[in-house]
Design a protein around this motif. Structure first.
Motif, PDB file in Angstrom:
ATOM      1  N   VAL A 176       9.793 -14.881 -46.159  1.00 59.37           N
ATOM      2  CA  VAL A 176       8.943 -14.822 -47.342  1.00 59.37           C
ATOM      3  C   VAL A 176       8.573 -13.368 -47.612  1.00 59.37           C
ATOM      4  O   VAL A 176       7.953 -12.712 -46.760  1.00 59.37           O
ATOM      5  CB  VAL A 176       7.669 -15.670 -47.140  1.00 59.37           C
ATOM      6  CG1 VAL A 176       6.801 -15.629 -48.394  1.00 59.37           C
ATOM      7  CG2 VAL A 176       8.042 -17.110 -46.788  1.00 59.37           C
ATOM      8  N   GLU A 178       6.642 -10.098 -48.788  1.00 65.43           N
ATOM      9  CA  GLU A 178       5.239  -9.714 -48.988  1.00 65.43           C
ATOM     10  C   GLU A 178       5.187  -8.262 -49.424  1.00 65.43           C
ATOM     11  O   GLU A 178       6.053  -7.459 -49.073  1.00 65.43           O
ATOM     12  CB  GLU A 178       4.440  -9.889 -47.692  1.00 65.43           C
ATOM     13  CG  GLU A 178       4.285 -11.327 -47.260  1.00 65.43           C
ATOM     14  CD  GLU A 178       3.441 -11.442 -46.000  1.00 65.43           C
ATOM     15  OE1 GLU A 178       3.444 -10.491 -45.195  1.00 65.43           O
ATOM     16  OE2 GLU A 178       2.779 -12.478 -45.811  1.00 65.43           O
ATOM     17  N   GLY A 179       4.163  -7.921 -50.164  1.00 67.34           N
ATOM     18  CA  GLY A 179       4.022  -6.548 -50.632  1.00 67.34           C
ATOM     19  C   GLY A 179       4.799  -6.311 -51.909  1.00 67.34           C
ATOM     20  O   GLY A 179       5.336  -7.220 -52.537  1.00 67.34           O
ATOM     21  N   CYS A 208       8.458  -3.358 -49.419  1.00 66.45           N
ATOM     22  CA  CYS A 208       8.462  -4.809 -49.261  1.00 66.45           C
ATOM     23  C   CYS A 208       8.673  -5.175 -47.795  1.00 66.45           C
ATOM     24  O   CYS A 208       9.565  -4.657 -47.132  1.00 66.45           O
ATOM     25  CB  CYS A 208       9.542  -5.437 -50.132  1.00 66.45           C
ATOM     26  SG  CYS A 208       9.544  -7.237 -50.102  1.00 66.45           S
ATOM     27  N   THR A 209       7.842  -6.067 -47.275  1.00 63.05           N
ATOM     28  CA  THR A 209       8.007  -6.604 -45.929  1.00 63.05           C
ATOM     29  C   THR A 209       8.218  -8.112 -46.023  1.00 63.05           C
ATOM     30  O   THR A 209       7.988  -8.719 -47.076  1.00 63.05           O
ATOM     31  CB  THR A 209       6.776  -6.308 -45.066  1.00 63.05           C
ATOM     32  OG1 THR A 209       5.616  -6.879 -45.697  1.00 63.05           O
ATOM     33  CG2 THR A 209       6.572  -4.799 -44.914  1.00 63.05           C
ATOM     34  N   TYR A 210       8.651  -8.702 -44.919  1.00 60.67           N
ATOM     35  CA  TYR A 210       8.969 -10.123 -44.913  1.00 60.67           C
ATOM     36  C   TYR A 210       8.219 -10.821 -43.782  1.00 60.67           C
ATOM     37  O   TYR A 210       8.060 -10.283 -42.687  1.00 60.67           O
ATOM     38  CB  TYR A 210      10.477 -10.342 -44.741  1.00 60.67           C
ATOM     39  CG  TYR A 210      11.287  -9.851 -45.922  1.00 60.67           C
ATOM     40  CD1 TYR A 210      11.569 -10.684 -46.997  1.00 60.67           C
ATOM     41  CD2 TYR A 210      11.740  -8.532 -45.964  1.00 60.67           C
ATOM     42  CE1 TYR A 210      12.303 -10.226 -48.086  1.00 60.67           C
ATOM     43  CE2 TYR A 210      12.474  -8.064 -47.048  1.00 60.67           C
ATOM     44  CZ  TYR A 210      12.755  -8.922 -48.099  1.00 60.67           C
ATOM     45  OH  TYR A 210      13.464  -8.473 -49.182  1.00 60.67           O
ATOM     46  N   ARG A 211       7.760 -12.009 -44.098  1.00 60.29           N
ATOM     47  CA  ARG A 211       7.086 -12.860 -43.118  1.00 60.29           C
ATOM     48  C   ARG A 211       7.969 -14.056 -42.810  1.00 60.29           C
ATOM     49  O   ARG A 211       8.516 -14.691 -43.704  1.00 60.29           O
ATOM     50  CB  ARG A 211       5.736 -13.324 -43.680  1.00 60.29           C
ATOM     51  CG  ARG A 211       5.045 -14.383 -42.847  1.00 60.29           C
ATOM     52  CD  ARG A 211       3.641 -14.645 -43.391  1.00 60.29           C
ATOM     53  NE  ARG A 211       3.668 -14.933 -44.818  1.00 60.29           N
ATOM     54  CZ  ARG A 211       3.847 -16.157 -45.326  1.00 60.29           C
ATOM     55  NH1 ARG A 211       4.052 -17.190 -44.527  1.00 60.29           N
ATOM     56  NH2 ARG A 211       3.833 -16.342 -46.635  1.00 60.29           N
ATOM     57  N   GLU A 213       8.671 -17.776 -41.789  1.00 61.08           N
ATOM     58  CA  GLU A 213       7.948 -19.036 -41.954  1.00 61.08           C
ATOM     59  C   GLU A 213       8.876 -20.200 -41.633  1.00 61.08           C
ATOM     60  O   GLU A 213      10.049 -20.220 -42.047  1.00 61.08           O
ATOM     61  CB  GLU A 213       7.415 -19.160 -43.382  1.00 61.08           C
ATOM     62  CG  GLU A 213       6.588 -20.412 -43.608  1.00 61.08           C
ATOM     63  CD  GLU A 213       6.009 -20.464 -45.011  1.00 61.08           C
ATOM     64  OE1 GLU A 213       6.612 -21.123 -45.881  1.00 61.08           O
ATOM     65  OE2 GLU A 213       4.959 -19.821 -45.244  1.00 61.08           O
TER      66      GLU A 213
END
Length: 367
Positions: A176, A178-179, A208-211, A213
């Motif tokens: 996902v 983020e940022g 942009c970073t990613y989480r 999930e």
């Protein structure tokens, strides 16, 4: 010479009272937000929406963070921890008692209104160093070994008895974003701005970073591992905290006023009225235009540790919120702070021992 002991109490100005109330409310709100976050996220943050009730009863053993379909991961189910014991002292919390050691041998300066001493301040250790947690803990290494044993007993040595539903790729790992999204910049010469084919290079921002999930079903397995007291652990994976002294000592500056001088009380009110950022230190690479060289960004004023008055005079202080305004009684008698027939006991102003005075002749142009 025999030691002499006197008891002093912290005295706040109206600015200090206002700030203390604001900081207490901020600390209370921060603890409430942390509790809500723990209940809703739990230790499985970023891997599905399992509900706040499950956050207190178990956690997810995270599958490899590779996007795509996966088998249902194991959700470790455990009981609630034992009832908490008396809470440990809070780091940075209110301090009921401290000890200040002053000696005439450590006088470092005398001015028109005060005498400055280098002093030793003894505080509860939890004031300056976070104390070890006394909350019961669950050893993750023991739990993982226990889960491997249970799975081997249920599924067989090579998974020959494994339920087909746990073999299905019914879950999914997602990344996902983020940022802010990435931005691509094209590098061209100024004279070639109108020529779209003259690009000499490009670069992309990485804001942009990613989480990670997880979405899908989970395989619940109840562990037989029990909670442990961190002060007296029962497994080799957890180290009991070492014994440390209950107090810590630091060097400070103590200012004592000359008799009848009211400068210290006003100085204390000034320190308590300063904004927080004036006491803050910043690290890292700091460039302050129009200067080109990096410069340290330190506090503007020394750290202020409080204004203290003798306990016997605490309720007799006749200053308006220690702003330095004298109050006279009906007979016009001047009520001065700490003026007693038995002698004079000065208030004490505690500050950071922040080194040598600044000599303007030794500073660089940037400084």
């Amino acid at each position: 010479m025999e030691d002499v002991t006197h008891v002093y109490r912290l005295k706040l100005s109206k600015h200090g009272v206002k700030r203390a109330k604001a900081e207490a409310e901020e600390r209370k709100a921060r603890e409430k937000d942390a509790l809500i976050k723990d209940l809703t996220d739990g230790p499985h943050k970023g891997f599905g929406h399992l509900g706040k009730e499950n956050a207190l009863k178990g956690y997810l053993i995270c599958p490899p963070a590779i996007p795509g379909p996966v088998e249902p991961p194991v959700f470790v189910v455990h009981g609630l921890p034992p009832c908490p014991r008396a809470p440990a002292p809070k780091f940075g919390g209110p301090t009921e008692e401290a000890h200040l050691y002053l000696s005439p041998k450590h006088t470092i300066g005398t001015g028109n209104h005060s005498v400055v001493y280098q002093a030793e301040w003894e505080l509860p250790r939890s004031t300056v160093i976070p104390p070890p947690s006394t909350d019961y803990i669950l050893c993750k290494q023991c739990v993982e070994a226990d889960i491997v044993r249970i799975i081997r007993e249920e599924d067989g040595e090579h998974g020959e008895r494994k339920d087909p539903k746990w073999k299905e790729l019914s879950g999914e790992i997602k990344l996902v974003p983020e940022g802010r999204p990435s931005v691509i910049f094209h590098v061209v010469q100024r004279q070639n701005l109108d020529n779209p084919d003259s690009e000499e290079g490009r670069f992309e921002t990485q804001d942009c970073t990613y989480r990670v999930e997880y979405v899908g079903p989970v395989r619940p397995i109840r562990t037989t591992v029990e909670w442990q007291d961190p002060m007296h652990p029962r497994c080799p994976h957890i180290m009991a905290p070492s014994d440390v002294p209950p107090t810590a000592k630091m060097r400070v500056i103590g200012k004592l006023s000359l008799k009848h001088d009211e400068h210290l009380v006003r100085e204390a009110a000034n320190y308590e009225s300063f904004e927080k950022h004036m006491f803050q230190h910043w690290s890292g690479f700091n460039v302050l235009p129009p200067m080109h060289d990096p410069v340290p960004v330190g506090a503007l004023v020394p750290q202020f540790y409080g204004y203290y008055v003798p306990e016997s005079d605490f309720d007799d202080v006749k200053y308006n919120d220690h702003e330095g305004e004298k109050v006279e009684d009906k007979e016009g008698e001047d009520k001065r702070v700490n003026r007693k027939d038995s002698g004079y006991f000065s208030p004490i102003l505690l500050l950071e021992d922040c080194g040598s005075p600044v000599d303007p002749d030794e500073l660089t142009h940037d400084q």
